[in-house]
Design a protein around this motif. Structure first.
Motif: not given
Length: 82
Positions: A34-41, A43-48, A71-77
């Motif tokens: 929901x609203x507390x989704x950490x898109x930075x975390x 994105x880091x998992x996706x990038x790794x 841009x996947x983390x932001x899109x998922x958010x």
């Protein structure tokens, strides 16, 4: 042709066969919902995991598209907040 519907169906049918990767304690890392989704975390998992510059994101069986991996983390958010 793999489209969102076919990817969704394939994922539903094969996800039980996946070897899921946990953290060093063999557990999971919560990145929010929901609203507390950490898109930075996210994105880091996706990038790794992905080395490709672009990937195909299948959000659900009707919605999927190719986008830069960065841009996947932001899109998922955007989709988690709906």
């Amino acid at each position: 042709m793999l489209n969102s519907k076919n990817i969704y169906i394939a994922a539903q049918n094969t996800s039980r066969l996946a070897s899921w990767i946990g953290d060093e304690n063999d557990g999971w890392t919560f990145i929010g919902d929901g609203t507390d989704f950490d898109y930075v975390a996210a994105q880091e998992a996706i990038d790794s995991f992905f080395s490709e510059e672009r990937i195909y994101l299948s959000v659900n069986q009707l919605n999927g598209f190719e986008l830069p991996t960065s841009k996947v983390g932001r899109e998922l958010r955007e989709h988690v907040h709906r």
